[in-house]
Write an enzyme that holds these catalytic residues in place. Sequence first.
Site, PDB file in Angstrom:
ATOM      1  N   ASP A  30      -4.546  -6.596  -7.801  1.00 57.56           N
ATOM      2  CA  ASP A  30      -4.829  -5.928  -6.538  1.00 57.56           C
ATOM      3  C   ASP A  30      -5.089  -4.450  -6.851  1.00 57.56           C
ATOM      4  O   ASP A  30      -4.908  -4.001  -7.997  1.00 57.56           O
ATOM      5  CB  ASP A  30      -3.644  -6.085  -5.578  1.00 57.56           C
ATOM      6  CG  ASP A  30      -4.058  -5.967  -4.116  1.00 57.56           C
ATOM      7  OD1 ASP A  30      -5.162  -5.465  -3.839  1.00 57.56           O
ATOM      8  OD2 ASP A  30      -3.258  -6.362  -3.248  1.00 57.56           O
TER       9      ASP A  30
ATOM     10  N   HIS B  54       0.832  -1.201   0.000  1.00 61.56           N
ATOM     11  CA  HIS B  54       0.000   0.000   0.000  1.00 61.56           C
ATOM     12  C   HIS B  54       0.871   1.258   0.000  1.00 61.56           C
ATOM     13  O   HIS B  54       0.426   2.321  -0.435  1.00 61.56           O
ATOM     14  CB  HIS B  54      -0.921   0.026   1.227  1.00 61.56           C
ATOM     15  CG  HIS B  54      -1.970  -1.033   1.200  1.00 61.56           C
ATOM     16  ND1 HIS B  54      -1.732  -2.329   1.598  1.00 61.56           N
ATOM     17  CD2 HIS B  54      -3.273  -0.995   0.813  1.00 61.56           C
ATOM     18  CE1 HIS B  54      -2.842  -3.038   1.462  1.00 61.56           C
ATOM     19  NE2 HIS B  54      -3.784  -2.254   0.996  1.00 61.56           N
TER      20      HIS B  54
END
Length: 588
Positions: A310, A238
């Site tokens: 993702d 992230h």
Amino acid sequence: MKKLSTLISTFVLASTLVLPLAATAKSPNDFNYPDPPTEKARKGMVQRIIAQMSDKEKIGQLVMPSTHDNSNRMPDERSEKLIKEYNVGSVIVYGNRDAKKTAENNNQLQKWASETRLHIPLFISADLEYGSVQHVTDGTAFPRQMGIGATRDLKAAEEVAKITAIESKATGFNWNYSPVADVNTNPANPVIGVRSFGERTDLVSQMTVAQIKGYQENGVVATAKHFPGHGDTSVDSHYGLAAVTYDRKTLEEVHLPPFKAAIDAGVDSIMTAHVIIEAIDPELPATLSKKVLTGLLREEMGFKGIIVTDAMSMDAIDKEWGAGEAGVMAINAGADIVMATGTYAQQLETYDALYAALKSGELTKKRVNESLERILMAKYKYDLFNDRYVDPATATKVVNSPAFKEAAAEVARKSITVLKNDGVLPFDASADKTTLVIGPRIYNSSSQMNGVIQAVKTKSSGAVVSAITATNPSDAEIANAVQLASQAERVIVATFSPGELASGQTKLVKALKATGKPVVVLSLGLPYDIKHFPEVDAYLASYAIERWGSPVPTSWNAAVDVIFGTQPGGKLPVNIEGFYHFGDGLTY
């Protein structure tokens, strides 16, 4: 584990169409396609649909944006435009709504899809790793996957997935990004942690297969993630681009087997990892690597289902390549669907870049059509063409089933792992003793510790005093805790670490231990905390909270039950080097 019967019926609306695209409306915004009786005929039907699609409609099926909400927590005009003008074929839904509102939200999305030229239904997806409660506020909360791994109960793993699928489908979700098939071999992994079943390849493989069965046999697409393995990383994708340096042998023996087991079990989706696997491609993360997605996953491992990226807004991808370029790279690498979770502008950038690449030939029609066939075949398999809507009233009844809540509590009790007990557990719930409960705010939230405190108050007949400290307690907070302990006959101190334990938490536990009062440490996050204070009187792991602090009260309530006498059932699903071994776990 109790045998749970399916609580809802699947409403299949039969189609009598003759022409493949002569969709007949049941209502002005509801359409049916014929459902051919054989796989071969269904594939022919899909090919006919693809042949009638424009290039813009084709690209839309390859893009999965996150939806945008209005002030009523319903999808807004941006979501409508993405579906009706950009023809997106799938969405990922964030936010928290009750079952009724979730069903209404997802029905609205499907209604907009039914108003497009071809009326193709949506895949509506979400991360529901620990139950529908992750996005449905009255849904059932199950233990995190490491807790399920601690049960060693494959039937329990399957039942968790089954109930999650039933609740998810009732509220309009048809795709779940679960199970996590990563083998968490790095104790300091900052993003996987308790989301993994554990550190042993065989355990992760078996649990992954059990959950795939539970999801897919109950009408929800399962997703094994994050291929080819995110379990040995030291960077959270992230926030940065992770790379793993282990050799090909380690990849094949440790990290790939759960994904191979998933493929053999018929998993319909695999999610990519934003991680550079140096043994395969030292330059590009798996999400953008043709060597990984086409060479390894498609050709070597034989996966024929949907590859979904993702979230492409993660810094590991967005900062390096940007939404548009990364989207084109992912599809050319072998992905079928690009998860466009950034801003609305970034979502349009993803679509426009893919469309421009198709028009220029950078993306070939053959490559795009391959993905379209997989996507549309899966939509047929899950009966979305004829059964896209849900009933909000039914959703509320299903999600609030007492049987489901009790099943979750039972799994949680079997997951709690007692690693040390020097004769202080269980506490006597009926004794008129004062209990001190103390622990940290987790990411500036006191809600988790307040939940633990309330659980102790519910169980104990005696008085309960409490305090909530900073994540890294100060000397003043530690001194206050020692003062409070002088008023108590017994102490429960909760700890939390998503990676390394804050030094102040270690100092707090040791200071409380030095008071001479019986001290029980309850680990709320990773189970490794005990290595910092092995002399503590008693220690149990609940695996309740991951690195974002998402609360799973089911697990900490079960841990409090165990502290006050419920039989623990968990076996450690990892090693705590130098202290405890995989499989350790005490009972009363």
